[in-house]
Design a protein around this motif. Structure first.
Motif, short mmCIF file in Angstrom:
data_model
loop_
_atom_site.label_atom_id
_atom_site.label_comp_id
_atom_site.label_asym_id
_atom_site.label_seq_id
_atom_site.Cartn_x
_atom_site.Cartn_y
_atom_site.Cartn_z
N PRO A 159 5.86 6.79 3.31
CA PRO A 159 6.52 7.34 4.50
C PRO A 159 7.76 6.55 4.92
O PRO A 159 8.75 7.12 5.36
N CYS A 160 7.70 5.23 4.76
CA CYS A 160 8.85 4.39 5.11
C CYS A 160 10.02 4.66 4.17
O CYS A 160 11.17 4.73 4.61
N ILE A 161 9.74 4.80 2.89
CA ILE A 161 10.79 5.07 1.92
C ILE A 161 11.43 6.43 2.20
O ILE A 161 12.65 6.57 2.16
N ASN A 173 0.85 -1.19 0.00
CA ASN A 173 0.00 0.00 0.00
C ASN A 173 0.89 1.25 0.00
O ASN A 173 1.78 1.40 0.84
N ALA A 174 0.65 2.15 -0.94
CA ALA A 174 1.47 3.35 -1.08
C ALA A 174 1.39 4.25 0.15
O ALA A 174 2.35 4.94 0.49
N ALA A 175 0.26 4.22 0.86
CA ALA A 175 0.12 5.04 2.07
C ALA A 175 1.06 4.56 3.17
O ALA A 175 1.45 5.34 4.05
N VAL A 180 5.33 1.43 10.88
CA VAL A 180 4.56 2.61 10.52
C VAL A 180 3.12 2.42 10.99
O VAL A 180 2.61 1.30 11.04
N THR A 181 2.48 3.54 11.39
CA THR A 181 1.08 3.48 11.81
C THR A 181 0.18 3.47 10.58
O THR A 181 0.62 3.73 9.47
N ASN A 207 1.97 -1.36 11.42
CA ASN A 207 2.31 -2.23 10.30
C ASN A 207 3.83 -2.31 10.19
O ASN A 207 4.53 -1.37 10.52
N GLN A 208 4.29 -3.45 9.70
CA GLN A 208 5.71 -3.60 9.40
C GLN A 208 5.87 -3.66 7.88
O GLN A 208 5.22 -4.46 7.22
N VAL A 209 6.74 -2.80 7.37
CA VAL A 209 7.02 -2.77 5.94
C VAL A 209 8.47 -3.18 5.75
O VAL A 209 9.37 -2.57 6.34
N ARG A 210 8.68 -4.21 4.95
CA ARG A 210 10.04 -4.67 4.66
C ARG A 210 10.56 -3.87 3.48
O ARG A 210 9.91 -3.76 2.45
#
Length: 140
Positions: free
Chosen positions: A52-54, A46-48, A96-97, A81-84
């Motif tokens: 922010p993580c990138i 999800n881009a949302a 990230v929330t 959420n965890q984004v790898r």
């Protein structure tokens, strides 16, 4: 001394050449069936959550956002959420929330000495500090 004339001595040289006959350098398609490989299909992140993580990883690693890719995301519960991330050649995990606020970006691979030196130099440059001067040794 004569070579044995039994059937195996005549077939053995041909058996060695059979694998070579199967090789082709003409680029013609092979008649042999290929085994399909199955890779798990991951839905796009999800881009949302990814953007922010990138952006946070870009400022942490002093890299452009084009070198950072969101690979996978999974909910942890409680709105987190965890984004790898794949950061150049390293892996990182971003928390990230649901609203897009980054809590942390953590390396999941150890850094090499070159990476540490490059990050220190980039941090000094961003802070406006001069680079350390190396003293040369003069021999008398």
């Amino acid at each position: 001394m004569r070579l044995p004339t039994d059937i195996l001595s005549r077939i053995a040289p041909l058996a060695v050449l059979i694998p070579l006959a199967a090789c082709s350098t003409t680029g013609a398609p092979s008649m042999m069936p290929t085994m399909p490989t199955f890779a798990p299909v991951r839905p796009p992140v999800n881009a949302a959550l990814a953007q922010p993580c990138i952006a946070a990883a870009s400022s942490k690693y002093f890299m452009g956002e084009s070198n950072i890719k969101a690979v996978d995301a999974e909910p942890m519960g409680g709105g987190l959420n965890q984004v790898r991330l794949k950061v150049d050649i390293r892996d990182a995990m971003c928390t990230v929330t649901d609203k897009g606020k980054v809590r942390s970006v953590v390396d999941t691979m150890p850094k090499s000495a070159d990476q540490l030196a490059a990050e220190e130099a980039a941090a000094r440059k961003a802070a406006g500090e001069p680079a350390p001067v190396k003293k040369s040794k003069k021999s008398s």
